[in-house]
Design an enzyme around this catalytic site. Structure first.
Site, PDB file in Angstrom:
ATOM      1  N   ASP A  64      50.530  -3.056   8.841  1.00  9.26           N
ATOM      2  CA  ASP A  64      50.589  -2.471  10.200  1.00  9.26           C
ATOM      3  C   ASP A  64      50.651  -3.561  11.119  1.00  9.26           C
ATOM      4  O   ASP A  64      50.136  -4.751  11.155  1.00  9.26           O
ATOM      5  CB  ASP A  64      48.881  -1.741  10.134  1.00  9.26           C
ATOM      6  N   GLU A 155      37.157   3.353  14.590  1.00 10.25           N
ATOM      7  CA  GLU A 155      36.630   1.105  14.516  1.00 10.25           C
ATOM      8  C   GLU A 155      35.726   1.287  15.619  1.00 10.25           C
ATOM      9  O   GLU A 155      34.942   2.361  16.906  1.00 10.25           O
ATOM     10  CB  GLU A 155      37.726   0.570  14.332  1.00 10.25           C
TER      11      GLU A 155
END
Length: 265
Positions: A64, A155
């Site tokens: 990613d 997150e």
């Protein structure tokens, strides 16, 4: 009357703990925020899986990227073994990755299956609003067999309190709102990217997503370890924050045919 209505509207935003760009949302760190940037900072890096896992037929290597990587050499990434990639598209309701077109379109041009992800900012606007912003700026899905459903990156807060000053019930509700809007608009369930430690801390280890939203788990260690409640397996494991491919390193939990199946829906 107009002033009174404006005060009510502003009060409604403040009482839900949400702000938006109109009332001063902070995106100063957005260019540096990417999937796992805060997980590495809070949880650390504890090693790598055994090297032989790269050759296992039941794991598919991918990665990613975000604006942090700049323009990516996609033929080189494909040549190094990348089969799929997730690209950061957006953050909150006020930031778009300036490298998105080069990364998203370029990866497909090199033969990778690609998808996009959204860096969640529960402190700046609601979950449904962020799903809309994500879809409207590259986060949608198309049934071309080469596009993965979008992912929600939840997150640690890079701007302050780890859980964005939300208790577990509110955080879980925010994620549900995002997931519901994404499904309603695209016909696909979004992946959820997170770590087990953050999920326990900020959602109270909510178990209601495992049957609907595939898990993309971050843990930089030799073994994947404990999963968040509700999921019996991960779809993707982000196992390292650096490696042979640009950006973070990932394994899809299955052969290439399973990646293609996720893209097809």
């Amino acid at each position: 009357m107009r002033r009174w209505l404006a005060v009510i509207a502003t009060g409604a935003l403040l009482t839900t703990g949400l702000t938006d760009t109109a009332v001063g949302a902070d995106y100063r760190l957005a260019a540096d925020n990417f999937a796992g940037s805060q997980i590495a900072a809070h949880e650390g890096v504890h090693g790598l899986p055994p090297a032989e896992r790269y050759n296992e037929a039941d794991q598919t290597l991918g990665h990613d990227v975000s604006g942090w990587q700049g323009a990516v050499d996609w033929p080189a990434a494909a040549g190094a073994g990348a089969k799929f990639v997730y690209v950061k598209a957006t953050e909150g309701t006020g930031y778009v990755n300036p490298q998105f077109a080069q990364q998203y379109d370029g990866s497909r041009g090199a033969g990778l299956i690609r998808g996009s992800y959204h860096f969640a900012r529960p402190d700046v606007s609601g979950g449904a609003a962020q799903a809309d912003y994500f879809i409207d700026h590259g986060g949608g899905w198309t049934s071309d067999g080469r596009t993965l459903p979008g992912a929600l990156d939840v997150e640690y807060n890079p701007y302050g309190d780890a859980c964005y000053a939300m208790d577990p019930a509110r955080m879980t509700g925010w994620i549900k709102d995002f997931a519901a809007r994404y499904l309603a608009r695209t016909g696909r369930s979004s992946l959820i990217y997170t770590s087990t430690s953050w999920w326990k801390r900020c959602t109270g280890n909510a178990g209601g997503f495992g049957n609907t939203n595939p898990l993309w788990l971050a843990r930089y260690a030799p073994q994947i370890g404990e999963l968040p409640a509700g999921w019996e397996k991960q779809s993707i494991w982000q196992f390292a924050n650096a490696g042979t491919l640009p950006g973070d390193q990932n394994y899809y939990n299955g052969p290439m045919g399973r990646v293609e199946a996720l893209a097809r829906g």
